[in-house]
Design an enzyme around this catalytic site. Structure first.
Site, mmCIF file in Angstrom:
data_model
loop_
_atom_site.group_PDB
_atom_site.id
_atom_site.type_symbol
_atom_site.label_atom_id
_atom_site.label_comp_id
_atom_site.label_asym_id
_atom_site.label_seq_id
_atom_site.Cartn_x
_atom_site.Cartn_y
_atom_site.Cartn_z
ATOM 1 N N GLU A 127 0.830 -1.222 0.000
ATOM 2 C CA GLU A 127 0.000 0.000 0.000
ATOM 3 C C GLU A 127 0.859 1.264 0.000
ATOM 4 O O GLU A 127 0.542 2.236 0.674
ATOM 5 C CB GLU A 127 -0.894 0.052 1.244
HETATM 6 C C1 LIG Z 1 2.596 -9.694 0.183
HETATM 7 C C2 LIG Z 1 2.328 -8.594 -0.794
HETATM 8 C C3 LIG Z 1 1.011 -8.278 -1.113
HETATM 9 C C4 LIG Z 1 0.744 -7.280 -2.057
HETATM 10 N N1 LIG Z 1 -0.546 -7.049 -2.440
HETATM 11 C C5 LIG Z 1 -0.781 -6.270 -3.529
HETATM 12 C C6 LIG Z 1 -2.073 -6.203 -4.122
HETATM 13 O O1 LIG Z 1 -3.032 -6.791 -3.634
HETATM 14 N N2 LIG Z 1 -2.225 -5.464 -5.251
HETATM 15 C C7 LIG Z 1 -1.196 -4.785 -5.828
HETATM 16 O O2 LIG Z 1 -1.393 -4.144 -6.859
HETATM 17 N N3 LIG Z 1 0.046 -4.824 -5.278
HETATM 18 C C8 LIG Z 1 0.275 -5.541 -4.162
HETATM 19 N N4 LIG Z 1 1.544 -5.609 -3.610
HETATM 20 C C9 LIG Z 1 2.595 -4.806 -4.178
HETATM 21 C C10 LIG Z 1 3.073 -3.706 -3.244
HETATM 22 O O3 LIG Z 1 2.120 -2.682 -3.147
HETATM 23 C C11 LIG Z 1 4.439 -3.231 -3.771
HETATM 24 O O4 LIG Z 1 5.352 -4.268 -3.449
HETATM 25 C C12 LIG Z 1 4.877 -1.936 -3.179
HETATM 26 O O5 LIG Z 1 4.057 -0.881 -3.615
HETATM 27 C C13 LIG Z 1 6.334 -1.592 -3.539
HETATM 28 O O6 LIG Z 1 6.607 -1.801 -4.884
HETATM 29 P P1 LIG Z 1 7.874 -2.702 -5.304
HETATM 30 O O7 LIG Z 1 7.786 -3.985 -4.573
HETATM 31 O O8 LIG Z 1 7.940 -2.766 -6.775
HETATM 32 O O9 LIG Z 1 9.131 -1.936 -4.751
HETATM 33 P P2 LIG Z 1 9.892 -0.752 -5.493
HETATM 34 O O10 LIG Z 1 8.934 0.243 -5.999
HETATM 35 O O11 LIG Z 1 10.847 -1.351 -6.456
HETATM 36 O O12 LIG Z 1 10.696 -0.105 -4.284
HETATM 37 C C14 LIG Z 1 11.921 -0.655 -3.770
HETATM 38 C C15 LIG Z 1 12.495 0.345 -2.748
HETATM 39 O O13 LIG Z 1 12.769 1.597 -3.397
HETATM 40 C C16 LIG Z 1 12.078 2.655 -2.762
HETATM 41 N N5 LIG Z 1 11.578 3.601 -3.756
HETATM 42 C C17 LIG Z 1 10.950 3.334 -4.916
HETATM 43 N N6 LIG Z 1 10.650 4.473 -5.561
HETATM 44 C C18 LIG Z 1 11.083 5.477 -4.797
HETATM 45 C C19 LIG Z 1 11.060 6.906 -4.918
HETATM 46 N N7 LIG Z 1 10.480 7.520 -5.944
HETATM 47 N N8 LIG Z 1 11.628 7.630 -3.919
HETATM 48 C C20 LIG Z 1 12.175 7.032 -2.846
HETATM 49 N N9 LIG Z 1 12.219 5.705 -2.676
HETATM 50 C C21 LIG Z 1 11.682 4.929 -3.641
HETATM 51 C C22 LIG Z 1 10.914 1.986 -2.009
HETATM 52 O O14 LIG Z 1 10.504 2.756 -0.880
HETATM 53 C C23 LIG Z 1 11.533 0.655 -1.603
HETATM 54 O O15 LIG Z 1 12.261 0.792 -0.418
HETATM 55 C C24 LIG Z 1 1.815 -6.560 -2.639
HETATM 56 C C25 LIG Z 1 3.133 -6.864 -2.279
HETATM 57 C C26 LIG Z 1 3.396 -7.874 -1.402
HETATM 58 C C27 LIG Z 1 4.830 -8.225 -1.099
#
Ligand SMILES: Cc1cc2nc3c(=O)[nH]c(=O)nc-3n(C[C@H](O)[C@H](O)[C@H](O)COP(=O)(O)OP(=O)(O)OC[C@H]3O[C@@H](n4cnc5c(N)ncnc54)[C@H](O)[C@@H]3O)c2cc1C
Length: 595
Positions: A436
């Site tokens: 989220e």
């Molecule tokens: C168990 C689980 C359930 C989930 N459920 C859902 C769901 O139901 N529906 C859905 O759509 N998604 C879902 N997600 C996805 C979840 O919302 C994302 O994992 C989350 O938003 C982060 O995206 P990412 O994993 O690609 O990390 P990334 O975006 O790759 O981020 C990696 C790191 O970089 C940092 N970062 C990225 N961009 C920036 C920026 N601009 N400035 C500063 N820091 C930054 C982040 O804070 C993080 O520390 C789920 C994930 C998990 C693991």
């Protein structure tokens, strides 16, 4: 078996006493006895049905058989009981069969469900969000088609945003929607979809972000679609499976009974879908759901922290180890007699009460955005909600992980061993700061969009209201409550200075300001928590006038006192980190990671 007893007395204390506007409570839910009854029933269901399945889900996990997810034993039966008890419909609108309880009551119930069994309850969290989107953006036809069955719990909902290359940055999203013979077909892969498949509800209504062929690049070109697992005939009966395939389920650190699915849309003919809301207006619609989901994820932090606390407290009463440090008792004592264990338990308890109060206060602001008695009241509630949501999401989830970790510490070695269950809470909590919108993204949201609202004046108005409440504490008789009030006033003044400096830094050097964003949101959480504990102590002191032996109210004041003397005090030093640390640290970061 790990026990869980819903903290009904504290939830009711918050709901009945800490709202910013008590004139706006819906007549249907203005009777405190009715609210108490609702929570007592929820308490029974959570302790007797959901909580015992928490360990079962963690041990047994889920499986993917012939493209369908199978939930752990007992989950489907619990889901049926959840529906029969009317719990699925608490938030939905009355027009479609819901009970339309105020959001702070829904928030309190959500805390209980997630504490009892977070993997199970994630289904409800996503369904609630999907219902809100359809209520806000659906056509009359879409509402009639989907809402009655989703609100009753017969069908559940999911949220499909994330793709392998598009996580925090949804502008990178690639899934496509193509109009063919008058209806949309979806093509693309979604990952991490919570409860993307399960065998508890009869159908699953996926809300999916995708691009139309003529869509502009980036976040402006994203539209929102409804795509059901099973197609639906005109009379509402279920037809064949839609072209949506469960590719796999993720193997995770925690929430092992919550199916996190990789879904492929449109392997064959394309997944049938309907546009909801405006073309290219998908992100705006999805944000309605995401903001409320962020608040609910903050509440999940409270839930797991409470569960970990109850478990640690019980363990500390029975584990015998060491002698009394001041010789006040002889022989081996229970570890709860050691000051350091008492400190850990009080740290957990006082933070949980602050987190609960802040998150349910925020849920009430959400309610007031719709039901405040005046337009001005609605606008103010919206501004408060916008400001508080990232703080609740980030602070309560970070603290949820920290408190679950402290819970393990209280157990010693037994905490690290899976059989006590303390480790499960820690593993389950770890996702909360990530999904989220990661907490890093929440911190930036607070800095870029919320602190800057009306050039910082909304934030300042909120701080002034905090000062007013704290000031009231200073005129209460005795020493304890005035001391709480003075500490909060001091903390609010320091936070005010920090915010001023951070705002001007944001105008002059965005990189430096961004470095301070996370310590600033932590500071806000700790200090807003101090304010709401002061407000709680003040209210408790008023109630004690007619009931001076009341154990709960006396404990509330002591807990607020502990919080302001420890958590609040230690957060003040964050000011230096927010506004000064970057001066020395920024060049280190640049040199280490950019060259
Ligand atoms: C168990 C689980 C359930 C989930 N459920 C859902 C769901 O139901 N529906 C859905 O759509 N998604 C879902 N997600 C996805 C979840 O919302 C994302 O994992 C989350 O938003 C982060 O995206 P990412 O994993 O690609 O990390 P990334 O975006 O790759 O981020 C990696 C790191 O970089 C940092 N970062 C990225 N961009 C920036 C920026 N601009 N400035 C500063 N820091 C930054 C982040 O804070 C993080 O520390 C789920 C994930 C998990 C693991």
């Amino acid at each position: 078996m790990q026990e869980y007893n819903a903290p009904i007395e504290d939830i009711l204390f918050v709901i009945n006493n800490l709202n910013s506007d008590t004139n706006s409570i819906s007549d249907d839910y203005s009777d405190p006895d009715l609210i108490k009854q609702i929570f007592e029933e929820a308490g029974k269901f959570s302790s007797n049905v959901l909580a015992p399945l928490n360990t079962v889900g963690d041990k047994e996990g889920i499986s993917l058989e012939n493209g369908l997810v199978r939930m752990p034993p007992g989950f489907t039966d619990a889901y049926n009981q959840y529906i029969e008890g009317g719990w699925a419909s608490v938030a939905g609108s009355k027009e479609y069969g819901g009970q339309k309880m105020p959001w702070n009551i829904v928030g309190g119930l959500n805390e209980i469900w997630h504490a009892a069994n977070i993997s199970f309850s994630l289904n409800m969290l996503l369904t609630q969000g999907a219902i809100e989107v359809i209520e806000a953006y659906g056509t009359k036809e879409q509402k009639n088609k989907y809402l009655p069955k989703m609100i009753s719990g017969e069908w559940s909902g999911t949220m499909n945003l994330t793709e392998p290359q598009a996580g925090s940055d949804l502008a990178l999203l690639k899934s496509k929607a193509i109009l063919k013979d008058g209806s949309y077909k979806l093509y693309g892969n979604k990952i991490y979809i919570t409860h993307g498949d399960q065998d508890m509800s009869k159908n699953i209504i996926h809300l999916v972000l995708a691009r139309l062929p003529d869509a502009p690049e980036g976040s402006k070109g994203i539209s929102l679609f409804i795509s059901p697992k099973n197609l639906i005939s005109k009379d509402g009966s279920l037809l064949e499976k839609n072209d949506i395939r469960v590719v796999s389920i993720e193997h995770k650190l925690g929430t092992l009974a919550s199916p996190t699915c990789v879904l492929a849309y449109g392997d064959n003919t394309g997944a049938d879908a309907e546009l909801i809301g405006q073309e290219h207006g998908g992100l705006k619609a999805m944000f309605t759901m995401m903001n409320n989901a962020r608040l609910n994820v903050g509440i999940q932090g409270v839930s797991i922290a409470e569960r970990a606390y109850q478990q640690a407290l019980n363990f500390s009463l029975s584990r015998l180890q060491g002698n009394s440090i001041d010789g006040s008792s002889t022989g081996t004592v229970a570890i709860i007699d050691h000051p350091d264990v008492q400190r850990m338990l009080m740290d957990m308890k006082s933070k949980i009460e602050a987190m609960r109060a802040l998150s349910l206060f925020t849920a009430n602001e959400l309610e007031l955005t719709k039901n405040a008695s005046s337009d001005l009241g609605k606008q103010k509630a919206q501004e408060n909600l916008d400001l508080l949501t990232p703080i609740v999401k980030s602070w309560c989830t970070d603290q949820g992980v920290f408190i679950a970790s402290t819970g393990i510490q209280v157990h010693g070695g037994m905490g690290f061993i899976e059989e006590t269950g303390a480790a499960q809470h820690y593993r389950d909590a770890r996702i909360l700061p990530i999904y989220e919108g990661t907490n890093g993204i929440q911190a930036l949201d607070l800095l870029r969009r919320k602190l800057t609202m009306d050039n910082g004046n909304i934030f300042k108005r909120f701080l002034n209201e905090m000062r007013k409440d704290a000031n009231k504490c200073t005129s209460v008789q005795g020493e304890q409550i005035p001391e709480i009030g003075n500490k909060v006033i001091n903390a609010v003044n320091i936070l005010d200075d920090t915010a001023n400096e951070l705002l001007s830094m944001w105008k002059n050097n965005k990189r430096h300001a961004a470095f301070g964003a996370t310590p600033f949101i932590d500071m806000c959480g700790n200090i807003f928590g101090g304010w709401i504990m002061a407000k709680s102590a003040l209210k408790a002191s008023h109630l004690l006038i007619n009931d001076n032996k009341n154990k709960f109210l006396n404990e509330k004041i002591n807990t607020a006192s502990f919080y302001t003397n420890t958590v609040l005090e230690s957060s003040l030093s964050l000011k230096n980190v927010v506004i000064n640390a970057h001066k020395n640290v920024d060049s280190i970061l640049l040199n280490n990671f950019r060259n």
